[in-house]
Design a protein around this motif. Structure first.
Motif, PDB file in Angstrom:
ATOM      1  N   UNK A   1      44.424  45.696  23.158  1.00  0.00           N
ATOM      2  CA  UNK A   1      44.646  46.624  22.048  1.00  0.00           C
ATOM      3  C   UNK A   1      43.690  47.801  22.136  1.00  0.00           C
ATOM      4  N   UNK A   2      42.434  47.516  22.424  1.00  0.00           N
ATOM      5  CA  UNK A   2      41.443  48.585  22.537  1.00  0.00           C
ATOM      6  C   UNK A   2      41.799  49.542  23.665  1.00  0.00           C
ATOM      7  N   UNK A   3      42.220  48.997  24.782  1.00  0.00           N
ATOM      8  CA  UNK A   3      42.598  49.841  25.922  1.00  0.00           C
ATOM      9  C   UNK A   3      43.811  50.688  25.567  1.00  0.00           C
ATOM     10  N   UNK A   4      44.757  50.093  24.839  1.00  0.00           N
ATOM     11  CA  UNK A   4      45.963  50.820  24.476  1.00  0.00           C
ATOM     12  C   UNK A   4      45.709  51.975  23.524  1.00  0.00           C
ATOM     13  N   UNK A   5      44.620  51.884  22.765  1.00  0.00           N
ATOM     14  CA  UNK A   5      44.287  52.955  21.820  1.00  0.00           C
ATOM     15  C   UNK A   5      43.602  54.126  22.505  1.00  0.00           C
ATOM     16  N   UNK A   6      43.207  53.925  23.762  1.00  0.00           N
ATOM     17  CA  UNK A   6      42.673  55.021  24.574  1.00  0.00           C
ATOM     18  C   UNK A   6      41.450  55.675  23.964  1.00  0.00           C
ATOM     19  N   UNK A   7      41.503  57.004  23.860  1.00  0.00           N
ATOM     20  CA  UNK A   7      40.337  57.748  23.378  1.00  0.00           C
ATOM     21  C   UNK A   7      40.449  58.103  21.897  1.00  0.00           C
ATOM     22  N   UNK A   8      41.320  57.410  21.173  1.00  0.00           N
ATOM     23  CA  UNK A   8      41.431  57.674  19.739  1.00  0.00           C
ATOM     24  C   UNK A   8      40.154  57.262  19.021  1.00  0.00           C
ATOM     25  N   UNK A   9      39.867  57.974  17.936  1.00  0.00           N
ATOM     26  CA  UNK A   9      38.682  57.664  17.139  1.00  0.00           C
ATOM     27  C   UNK A   9      39.094  57.509  15.677  1.00  0.00           C
ATOM     28  N   UNK A  10      38.456  56.556  15.006  1.00  0.00           N
ATOM     29  CA  UNK A  10      38.855  56.198  13.653  1.00  0.00           C
ATOM     30  C   UNK A  10      37.720  56.395  12.654  1.00  0.00           C
ATOM     31  N   UNK A  11      38.092  56.896  11.488  1.00  0.00           N
ATOM     32  CA  UNK A  11      37.139  56.999  10.378  1.00  0.00           C
ATOM     33  C   UNK A  11      36.938  55.654   9.700  1.00  0.00           C
ATOM     34  N   UNK A  12      37.942  54.782   9.805  1.00  0.00           N
ATOM     35  CA  UNK A  12      37.888  53.465   9.169  1.00  0.00           C
ATOM     36  C   UNK A  12      38.559  52.443  10.062  1.00  0.00           C
ATOM     37  N   UNK A  13      37.838  51.368  10.359  1.00  0.00           N
ATOM     38  CA  UNK A  13      38.445  50.178  10.957  1.00  0.00           C
ATOM     39  C   UNK A  13      38.301  49.074   9.920  1.00  0.00           C
ATOM     40  N   UNK A  14      39.424  48.516   9.510  1.00  0.00           N
ATOM     41  CA  UNK A  14      39.426  47.546   8.415  1.00  0.00           C
ATOM     42  C   UNK A  14      40.033  46.236   8.928  1.00  0.00           C
ATOM     43  N   UNK A  15      39.232  45.184   8.943  1.00  0.00           N
ATOM     44  CA  UNK A  15      39.708  43.876   9.360  1.00  0.00           C
ATOM     45  C   UNK A  15      40.219  43.107   8.149  1.00  0.00           C
ATOM     46  N   UNK A  16      41.544  42.950   8.081  1.00  0.00           N
ATOM     47  CA  UNK A  16      42.164  42.241   6.960  1.00  0.00           C
ATOM     48  C   UNK A  16      42.695  40.871   7.377  1.00  0.00           C
ATOM     49  N   UNK A  17      42.215  40.363   8.507  1.00  0.00           N
ATOM     50  CA  UNK A  17      42.661  39.049   8.961  1.00  0.00           C
ATOM     51  C   UNK A  17      41.814  37.954   8.318  1.00  0.00           C
TER      52      UNK A  17
END
Length: 223
Positions: A50-66
């Motif tokens: 998943x991380x590799x598939x997101x490439x060079x994208x950057x996020x303001x929020x990563x939210x773990x709802x699992x």
């Protein structure tokens, strides 16, 4: 500038409500889940992909709802006499080790030049100081371990980006399949209300709050 969010567990009750709310607010939202994408916090390879598939994208929020209270039919223990090694290991794999792996593979995708949040759903029963009732040993212990993982990660991520915020969140007793069987004695709230409240909490936090634990009412929870 449009903000970007990555929601882990986006097909669940809280995760799907969060995706809807952020999308309605104009965020660019990416969701990952086991049912939709094969994303599984107990499978390191799926997180790495998943991380590799997101490439060079950057996020303001990563939210773990699992998260899960009952795994493979193993109910929360009422006594230490009910502890089973496999059931406890499964709780740690999802609710603690999985969060650590999410941080390993996905925290590099957080924005590195300003305010960026990694938030993870924990549980008040994971508070050691707040434990008055006992029971639920594996789930409590796994959530307590998650809290320590988040606390420790906050120290490291602050060194990378002084604007980073890493927090554990208690969402309340939410009307989801996870809590349905155990909500008899606790007032419940909808996923939508929980998400609205948690986002309001996150909005108020500053980098000085990184490495802390908050409930949906905006009250700090003791570790």
């Amino acid at each position: 500038m449009t903000k970007s969010a990555l929601v882990l567990g986006s097909s669940g009750g809280i995760g799907s409500a969060l995706v809807r709310r952020l999308s309605d607010d104009g965020w660019n939202v990416t969701g990952l889940s086991r049912s939709d994408d094969g994303f599984d916090l107990t499978d390191p390879a799926s997180i790495a992909r998943a991380a590799e598939g997101l490439g060079d994208r950057r996020f303001d929020l990563i939210f773990n709802a699992t998260g899960a209270l009952v795994i493979d039919g193993a109910e929360p223990e009422k006594t230490i006499r009910s502890i089973e090694a496999d059931a406890m290991a499964a709780q740690f794999a999802l609710n603690a080790t999985g969060v650590a792996l999410a941080l390993r593979y996905l925290s590099p995708l957080m924005r590195q030049d300003g305010r960026a949040i990694f938030a993870s759903i924990s549980a008040r029963v994971g508070s050691i100081d707040d434990n008055r009732l006992g029971g639920w040993i594996s789930y409590r212990a796994a959530k307590a371990a998650q809290n320590q993982i988040l606390r420790t990660a906050a120290v490291e991520l602050t060194r990378r980006n002084p604007g980073s915020i890493v927090v554990a969140l208690h969402p309340g007793t939410v009307e989801t399949p996870l809590s349905a069987k155990y909500a008899d004695h606790n007032p419940t709230i909808t996923p939508e209300r929980s998400v609205d409240a948690l986002l309001a909490v996150l909005d108020r936090l500053t980098p000085e709050d990184s490495g802390t634990f908050w409930d949906w009412k905006g009250e700090r929870v003791a570790w």
